[in-house]
Write an enzyme that holds these catalytic residues in place. Structure first.
Site, short mmCIF file in Angstrom:
data_model
loop_
_atom_site.label_atom_id
_atom_site.label_comp_id
_atom_site.label_asym_id
_atom_site.label_seq_id
_atom_site.Cartn_x
_atom_site.Cartn_y
_atom_site.Cartn_z
N PHE A 130 0.85 -1.18 0.00
CA PHE A 130 0.00 0.00 0.00
C PHE A 130 0.89 1.25 0.00
O PHE A 130 1.86 1.31 0.75
CB PHE A 130 -0.93 0.01 1.22
N ASP A 202 1.20 -4.89 8.65
CA ASP A 202 0.07 -3.98 8.46
C ASP A 202 -1.17 -4.86 8.29
O ASP A 202 -1.27 -5.63 7.34
CB ASP A 202 0.31 -3.11 7.23
N TYR A 227 -11.41 1.67 10.37
CA TYR A 227 -12.59 2.05 9.58
C TYR A 227 -13.00 1.06 8.49
O TYR A 227 -13.95 1.32 7.77
CB TYR A 227 -12.44 3.47 9.00
N LYS A 228 -12.27 -0.03 8.37
CA LYS A 228 -12.63 -1.03 7.36
C LYS A 228 -13.51 -2.10 8.03
O LYS A 228 -14.65 -1.83 8.38
CB LYS A 228 -11.38 -1.61 6.72
N ARG A 376 -12.77 -3.84 -7.00
CA ARG A 376 -12.68 -4.57 -5.72
C ARG A 376 -14.07 -4.82 -5.17
O ARG A 376 -14.91 -3.92 -5.12
CB ARG A 376 -11.94 -3.73 -4.68
#
Lengths: 417, 417
Positions: A130, A202, A227-228, A376
């Site tokens: 990322f 991560d 927040y995911k 996605r």
């Protein structure tokens, strides 16, 4: 399944009927009529969060004012939220704390870990990690006079070997944000540690969808996202894990007063708190932290292995339906076919991916797009149903068959993709 | 005033009647019966913030979900909140952005500024600066191979002179957190800049109570707090100011994807955004940022010079009443007597300060305590009345006369002071 092994919508309704965690969906306030397959980007709103915020704002802030740091137990909120997260990561209750963003926490861990391996100069990471992880890795390597070696995923193990006793750190994202591919946490951790190095994971796309076993893997450090899959709200604070054996040696550089051993002594000399609290920096947003703490109640009674079985099954169903319904339409599979090697998402490639995604979003099937050509679809098992997968693929098919995606409005770039 | 110049409660009610900004108090949801003199630590709740959060949570997060980054304009919220703050700091609209904490932003600015003065090695700051500022200054000095010289406030100018052309940076808090003493921003900035150095101001206790004139002072960089006089809520995000002339040269180390020139290109190479956006790191809490943005509406039509006149008058009244009512009770004045040299607070010293503060808080007069012996009283002009000052001092007198502060419960230490 029918005799021809064709999957029907009725089949998927039956699968929902047999789902042992179907009831978790009732814990969320989901928009009527939408099929939300982007919980890997922003988790849905759990019931109770709004009510918790009302109390936090009206009673605790409005009436309690400054007194609420004590009286409403605001001060230990980062620790409480951390404990709730630790429990679904296979960490001890006091090894995780909620604060700042992934990027900021990664900076703390990278500098802190390099200070624990001063005589070593190589950091191994992945090409395609990322972007924030790469940027922060590169910056810290520059500041600390180290060399960052980014290699292809299949070369990570040999890069670790090649670095040998010069290896200071390995920093990897456990589940890849685009493909969903999973690294072998236990294997890579052992490989690096056998050379005397440390590993920072991560967990942005792992926490809340996989039964992560940090301590069983002997993990050193980790960061992750609120927040995911944890459903803490847009831009919710991140979390950071430090194995207890590293509490004494850790020396993170973002030394704020909340990480001090005695914050309210207001001394001029920094003395890190002996516990996980040392990872704190400034004052955390209480509204954001309390929302995440409340959201974590969703997981309080959830067996993560059961949840994992469901998201693997949802992903397998999606792949099977894409092959059954979208054959010859130009879609490719960008995620591992083997569910065991894939997180809780399936990514497709398509040369017109951006416009196709906008077209299905307009129909209420919400996934997202990642440049250059990735569609996605995330399968947050607490609220995604098997029938949702059927309906999502049916919409994809219609968007392709009708050419709907060619409409100009679906081809305009937006600020956030 | 009476013939003997004794101030009466009736006098203070008259002062409220003549207050040109008395109406601002109606913009806050204040607890019934309390006198809140701690807006310098946590600002009061502005009306409208709860309603904004309800929309943000129920409609934007709950129903809009990921789409709200575009459709609800979440993405530019840090910039919008920054613009609202810029307008009360004498900065241009695009020179301030809201993100992270003061500590984290200070780290960005310190490293970034030192990179702009690579051949210089001295940082000047103050002994007694807010602890986080000192900790971060020291850490950055160590990382960058610089020398941090912390000196007494009255020695700052000579320390700047002494450093000469080795001076890289001056980092000071404009209004001192304990005493409220104000530095001469224009004078010190010029002194440092004349030597070719840069200055970073911490505006934690200035923003929202003084007519700060960043650009009129030719300021380089500043950070500040969203949860004190700006009333953004507990732990609200901080802000950071970069003078536009430094946008190109700034190279801050917390390189997250939100600070990238093209965040959604997801490239592996970091390219800082050419605007103030380069100061962003990770994804910001939307709930926290939107609450602060809404809270800033309080200031939309406020003349900061009028607001400043009021908080100076409130402070003068407090000092006069302390001298009139609390004479011989052991209180000392820890703030400048001259209102022009004092922020929006008055601090008293008392050897039993901690217990006395707990005792008046129990009576609903809310100030705070800072070790070892400081009682802080903040006068947030938008909602503090002149009569509140009278009543607060009357409570202090009763607490002393009755010996109420000696009760055991007022002498027990709490987590947060």
């Amino acid at each position: 399944m029918t005799a021809q092994d064709t999957i029907t919508r009725a089949d998927t309704i039956k699968m929902d009927g047999a789902d042992p965690i179907a009831h978790l969906r009732d814990r969320f306030a989901l928009p009527e009529g939408d099929i939300y397959l982007d919980g890997n980007s922003l988790g849905a709103l759990p019931h109770g969060v709004m009510e918790r915020l009302e109390v936090a704002v009206k009673d605790e802030w409005g009436n309690g004012l400054i007194r609420s740091w004590n009286d409403a137990d605001w001060y230990p909120a980062p620790q409480r939220a951390g404990t709730a997260i630790a429990r679904i990561l296979g960490a001890d209750d006091d090894e995780v704390i909620v604060c700042d963003s992934i990027s900021v926490n990664l900076f703390k861990l990278l500098v802190g870990a390099l200070r624990m391996r001063k005589d070593r100069k190589i950091i191994v990471s992945e090409i395609g990690n990322f972007p924030t992880d790469v940027y922060i890795n590169q910056e810290v390597a520059d500041i600390m006079g180290c060399e960052l070696r980014c290699v292809m995923p299949e070369e990570v193990e040999s890069a670790i070997d090649d670095a040998g006793i010069d290896l200071a750190l390995v920093q990897l994202t456990h589940v890849h944000y685009k493909s969903g591919r999973i690294y072998d946490m236990a294997g890579i951790t052992k490989l690096a540690q056998d050379l005397g190095a440390l590993v920072i994971w991560d967990l942005a796309h792992s926490a809340g969808c996989l039964p992560v076993q940090l301590n069983a893997c002997n993990a050193d450090f980790a960061v992750g996202c609120g927040y995911k899959y944890l459903n803490g709200g847009p831009g919710a604070p991140a979390f950071v894990f430090v194995a207890r054996r590293h509490f004494d040696a850790m020396n993170q550089p973002l030394r704020g007063w909340h990480g001090h051993a005695e914050p309210f002594a207001f001394t001029q000399d920094y003395k890190p708190h002996p516990t996980i609290d040392q990872m704190l920096t400034g004052t955390a947003s209480q509204l954001a932290t309390l929302a995440l703490e409340k959201a974590m109640e969703v997981f309080a009674d959830v067996d993560m292995t059961v949840l994992r079985q469901k998201n693997m099954a949802l992903g397998d169903l999606f792949i099977a339906l894409v092959e059954q319904e979208l054959d010859g339409m130009g879609f490719g599979l960008a995620s591992p076919r083997d569910a065991e090697r894939r997180g809780s998402q399936v990514s497709l490639t398509h040369e017109n991916g951006y416009a196709i995604m906008q077209a299905v979003i307009a129909r209420g099937v919400v996934g997202d797009f990642r440049a250059p050509d990735i569609l996605r679809f995330g399968f947050a098992a607490p609220y995604v149903r098997y029938v949702d997968i059927w309906d999502a693929v049916a919409h994809l098919r219609e968007v392709m068959e009708t050419g709907e995606w060619r409409r100009p409005e679906f081809n305009e770039k937006r600020a956030v993709t």
